[in-house]
Design a protein around this motif. Structure first.
Motif, PDB file in Angstrom:
ATOM      1  N   ILE A  97      -5.974   0.738   7.364  1.00  0.00           N
ATOM      2  CA  ILE A  97      -5.630  -0.591   6.844  1.00  0.00           C
ATOM      3  C   ILE A  97      -5.339  -1.472   8.041  1.00  0.00           C
ATOM      4  O   ILE A  97      -4.490  -1.131   8.874  1.00  0.00           O
ATOM      5  CB  ILE A  97      -4.387  -0.551   5.931  1.00  0.00           C
ATOM      6  CG1 ILE A  97      -4.574   0.455   4.797  1.00  0.00           C
ATOM      7  CG2 ILE A  97      -4.087  -1.945   5.386  1.00  0.00           C
ATOM      8  CD1 ILE A  97      -3.283   0.738   4.053  1.00  0.00           C
ATOM      9  N   SER A 139      -6.705  -8.691   5.034  1.00  0.00           N
ATOM     10  CA  SER A 139      -6.551  -7.260   5.263  1.00  0.00           C
ATOM     11  C   SER A 139      -7.896  -6.569   5.114  1.00  0.00           C
ATOM     12  O   SER A 139      -8.701  -6.924   4.252  1.00  0.00           O
ATOM     13  CB  SER A 139      -5.539  -6.677   4.262  1.00  0.00           C
ATOM     14  OG  SER A 139      -5.434  -5.280   4.389  1.00  0.00           O
ATOM     15  N   ALA A 144      -1.782   4.682   0.165  1.00  0.00           N
ATOM     16  CA  ALA A 144      -2.393   5.121   1.415  1.00  0.00           C
ATOM     17  C   ALA A 144      -1.385   5.889   2.252  1.00  0.00           C
ATOM     18  O   ALA A 144      -0.179   5.650   2.152  1.00  0.00           O
ATOM     19  CB  ALA A 144      -2.899   3.909   2.201  1.00  0.00           C
ATOM     20  N   PHE A 179       0.808  -1.222   0.000  1.00  0.00           N
ATOM     21  CA  PHE A 179       0.000   0.000   0.000  1.00  0.00           C
ATOM     22  C   PHE A 179       0.843   1.276   0.000  1.00  0.00           C
ATOM     23  O   PHE A 179       0.289   2.372   0.087  1.00  0.00           O
ATOM     24  CB  PHE A 179      -0.965  -0.013   1.184  1.00  0.00           C
ATOM     25  CG  PHE A 179      -2.128  -0.938   0.988  1.00  0.00           C
ATOM     26  CD1 PHE A 179      -3.257  -0.520   0.294  1.00  0.00           C
ATOM     27  CD2 PHE A 179      -2.079  -2.241   1.453  1.00  0.00           C
ATOM     28  CE1 PHE A 179      -4.317  -1.379   0.089  1.00  0.00           C
ATOM     29  CE2 PHE A 179      -3.142  -3.110   1.253  1.00  0.00           C
ATOM     30  CZ  PHE A 179      -4.266  -2.675   0.564  1.00  0.00           C
ATOM     31  N   GLN A 187      -6.223  -6.648  -3.566  1.00  0.00           N
ATOM     32  CA  GLN A 187      -6.879  -5.585  -2.809  1.00  0.00           C
ATOM     33  C   GLN A 187      -6.193  -4.239  -3.057  1.00  0.00           C
ATOM     34  O   GLN A 187      -6.862  -3.222  -3.285  1.00  0.00           O
ATOM     35  CB  GLN A 187      -6.856  -5.911  -1.311  1.00  0.00           C
ATOM     36  CG  GLN A 187      -7.584  -4.888  -0.447  1.00  0.00           C
ATOM     37  CD  GLN A 187      -7.421  -5.188   1.034  1.00  0.00           C
ATOM     38  OE1 GLN A 187      -6.322  -5.521   1.486  1.00  0.00           O
ATOM     39  NE2 GLN A 187      -8.489  -5.063   1.798  1.00  0.00           N
ATOM     40  N   ALA A 188      -4.861  -4.218  -3.003  1.00  0.00           N
ATOM     41  CA  ALA A 188      -4.129  -2.978  -3.246  1.00  0.00           C
ATOM     42  C   ALA A 188      -4.398  -2.447  -4.649  1.00  0.00           C
ATOM     43  O   ALA A 188      -4.555  -1.236  -4.858  1.00  0.00           O
ATOM     44  CB  ALA A 188      -2.635  -3.211  -3.029  1.00  0.00           C
ATOM     45  N   PRO A 245      -4.162  -9.434  -0.256  1.00  0.00           N
ATOM     46  CA  PRO A 245      -3.827  -8.007  -0.261  1.00  0.00           C
ATOM     47  C   PRO A 245      -3.223  -7.515  -1.572  1.00  0.00           C
ATOM     48  O   PRO A 245      -3.248  -6.316  -1.848  1.00  0.00           O
ATOM     49  CB  PRO A 245      -2.837  -7.877   0.900  1.00  0.00           C
ATOM     50  CG  PRO A 245      -3.209  -8.989   1.831  1.00  0.00           C
ATOM     51  CD  PRO A 245      -3.592 -10.122   0.916  1.00  0.00           C
ATOM     52  N   VAL A 295      -7.878   6.429   1.607  1.00  0.00           N
ATOM     53  CA  VAL A 295      -7.714   5.352   2.582  1.00  0.00           C
ATOM     54  C   VAL A 295      -7.555   5.956   3.970  1.00  0.00           C
ATOM     55  O   VAL A 295      -6.662   6.767   4.207  1.00  0.00           O
ATOM     56  CB  VAL A 295      -6.490   4.482   2.234  1.00  0.00           C
ATOM     57  CG1 VAL A 295      -6.270   3.425   3.313  1.00  0.00           C
ATOM     58  CG2 VAL A 295      -6.669   3.823   0.871  1.00  0.00           C
ATOM     59  N   VAL A 312      -9.481  -2.729   4.546  1.00  0.00           N
ATOM     60  CA  VAL A 312      -9.181  -1.336   4.196  1.00  0.00           C
ATOM     61  C   VAL A 312     -10.469  -0.530   4.279  1.00  0.00           C
ATOM     62  O   VAL A 312     -11.503  -0.933   3.721  1.00  0.00           O
ATOM     63  CB  VAL A 312      -8.581  -1.222   2.789  1.00  0.00           C
ATOM     64  CG1 VAL A 312      -8.362   0.253   2.418  1.00  0.00           C
ATOM     65  CG2 VAL A 312      -7.256  -1.978   2.708  1.00  0.00           C
ATOM     66  N   LEU A 347      -1.885   2.620   8.320  1.00  0.00           N
ATOM     67  CA  LEU A 347      -1.649   1.210   8.637  1.00  0.00           C
ATOM     68  C   LEU A 347      -1.716   0.973  10.139  1.00  0.00           C
ATOM     69  O   LEU A 347      -0.964   1.577  10.910  1.00  0.00           O
ATOM     70  CB  LEU A 347      -0.286   0.773   8.103  1.00  0.00           C
ATOM     71  CG  LEU A 347       0.065  -0.709   8.300  1.00  0.00           C
ATOM     72  CD1 LEU A 347      -0.898  -1.602   7.532  1.00  0.00           C
ATOM     73  CD2 LEU A 347       1.504  -0.984   7.874  1.00  0.00           C
TER      74      LEU A 347
END
Length: 533
Positions: A510, A524, A135, A131, A493-494, A490, A507, A526, A140
């Motif tokens: 996370i 994960s 983000a 990420f 997802q990213a 992930p 974002v 988000v 995170l």
């Protein structure tokens, strides 16, 4: 209601792990140092367990953060946490692991020889790296790991196969007349434990590695698989030979309710006829008293698919009940139910917390499966929930779960999630959904076109491959106030989150969650919010 039993298993607990600033703030991927692997731990994520203490693992710092309190897709993607060069991996496998005598051969755990604190730190760092540039670094949050990361798999699938040179193996030329024949009690056939293999397949092969213990499988479930092997040997019930298509017992699938302690055993056979089935059930129940239901599943196809189409109940109701996040679910042999229910509760609790439901929101639960997280949202602050999934049987289960739990503010639609979102975005309607599962998206969400007065939250939990560009574009057009994206992969997802950021979202949080300790997998969550530009 969930039926309670005295055999309720001890539940592993979960807590957030404190990770070093390098992982949590900078977002840079920093592999575990060689000094740490030699025993000099930096400040890393993780929790000290009794087993770690016994094995001399240094105690990492734990963060005392209360964990705020899915089933749908049997898909598990993962990250190669703490990647090692191939020669190092081979050396590690050769060295073995004190927790598992077949480590390095069995395909179940790839990280069992890595201290749990280091596993968590590596997963945290890997998510951070994915990420970076998508983000803010401070979005995170520390990974949520398990306090007791052992014996967490409440679903155990164990194949049975003849050992090499087993005394009753059937020659290929005799296969047609021997297919699916079970000897049964008193048939005079003699087998020994050594003639029957059960355990896990060696990584990347169809070679069965026999195991009598497992560090991650539920201990009651493991006892069941071994008891079946012993009864097979005693009664001459031959294991399935995938090369010849002969033998009787193919697999055992054991599910254990993590709250109820109920145990469902599904015996997959290579034929309809099950001689002495009642006596088999009595003997299995005698050996493992925790068993509450036994089902025979018939699969006569020469295939890697475990379950066949035909079933019959041999003992008990044919299903178990269990509680997840305060809701009761009926689990049958075919039901999808997360294998680590302890961490599933952690995952759902955190997702609902990040959704920040106030009682006014309509929640769309995309890729909802059997509706678990949507039903949790309906109970915990959503004004109304609309679940959508392309699998009709999952939608039927979701509606049944809603009725079973008395949830009246949730409805479910059997439709492709992308098509649903595109239809909904095109209609311009997003408020006052009506509970009619057979309706399309436009019929499902009734209101005034362009009326954005009712807050909208999108929960999405797509398969491992992630969502589609069309879905993401429709989501941005629909403009929910918040999107909570849960993923078992992930990487994809990213990729999808980048599309959402480009579509006007930011974002905010996370949260990695360790659903499968001692493996490369990590989930994960988000949370994104619409930018006010």
């Amino acid at each position: 209601m969930t039926r309670k039993h005295d055999n309720k298993p001890k539940r592993p607990r979960s807590r957030p792990a404190k990770v070093g600033k390098a992982a949590g703030a900078s977002g840079a991927f920093t592999p575990a140092s060689s000094a740490a692997r030699r025993g000099g731990h930096p400040r890393r994520g993780g929790l000290r367990t009794a087993r770690q203490a016994a094995s001399g693992v240094p105690a990492p710092e734990a963060q005392s953060v209360s964990s705020p309190c899915r089933s749908g897709h049997p898909r598990r993607g993962g990250l190669q946490a703490a990647r090692q060069p191939e020669d190092a991996r081979r050396a590690s496998a050769t060295a073995g692991c004190a927790l598992c005598p077949v480590f390095g051969r069995c395909g179940g755990c790839s990280q069992l020889n890595v201290p749990y604190a280091e596993q968590l730190a590596a997963k945290q760092q890997a998510v951070a790296a994915l990420f970076e540039g998508i983000a803010p670094a401070d979005a995170l949050l520390p990974i949520l790991g398990m306090e007791e990361p052992f014996h967490y798999r409440n679903k155990v699938v164990s194949p049975y196969a003849p050992a090499r040179g087993a005394r009753h193996a059937v020659a290929a030329k005799d296969a047609p007349k021997a297919r699916g024949k079970a000897k049964g009690k008193g048939a005079g056939a003699k087998l020994s434990r050594a003639d029957i293999l059960t355990g896990m397949y060696e990584a990347g092969t169809h070679r069965l590695i026999p195991t009598d213990t497992c560090a991650i499988e539920n201990e009651v479930a493991k006892r069941v698989t071994l008891a079946i092997r012993d009864v097979m040997a005693r009664w001459g019930m031959e294991p399935y030979n995938e090369d010849t298509g002969t033998g009787f017992v193919r697999h055992a699938v054991v599910r254990v309710g993590h709250e109820s302690g109920e145990v469902l055993v599904t015996v997959v056979t290579n034929g309809d006829e099950f001689p002495s089935a009642k006596a088999f059930c009595r003997e299995l129940k005698r050996r493992v008293p925790e068993i509450t239901a036994i089902v025979q599943n018939v699969n006569t196809r020469q295939t890697n698919v475990i379950l066949g189409d035909k079933e019959r109940v041999l003992y008990g109701p044919g299903f178990i009940l269990d509680t997840l996040c305060g809701l009761s679910f009926r689990i049958s042999s075919r039901s999808f139910y997360q294998v680590n229910a302890t961490q599933t509760e952690v995952l759902y609790d955190e997702a609902i917390r990040l959704a920040n439901l106030t009682g006014a929101e309509t929640v769309i639960d995309a890729y909802c499966g059997t509706g678990t997280i949507g039903l949790v949202a309906a109970k915990r602050g959503a004004a109304r929930v609309i679940g959508v999934d392309s699998v009709a049987s999952a939608i039927r289960d979701a509606a049944s779960n809603a009725r079973h739990n008395g949830v009246e503010n949730a409805s479910f639609v059997a439709q492709d999630a992308t098509a649903f979102m595109e239809e909904l975005a095109a209609s311009g309607e997003r408020s006052q959904p009506a509970c009619h599962p057979e309706r399309s998206a436009q019929r499902e969400v009734e209101g005034t076109p362009g009326d954005h007065s009712q807050p909208l939250v999108l929960l999405m939990d797509p398969p491992r491959a992630g969502s589609t560009h069309e879905f993401l574009r429709a989501a941005c057009a629909l403009a929910p106030e918040r999107i909570v994206y849960i993923s078992c992969n992930p990487h994809t997802q990213a990729r999808d989150v980048r599309h959402l950021v480009e579509g006007g979202y930011e974002v905010r949080a996370i949260r990695p969650v360790d659903m499968f300790p001692h493996t490369d997998h990590v989930e994960s969550i988000v949370m994104l919010e619409k930018r006010n530009d």
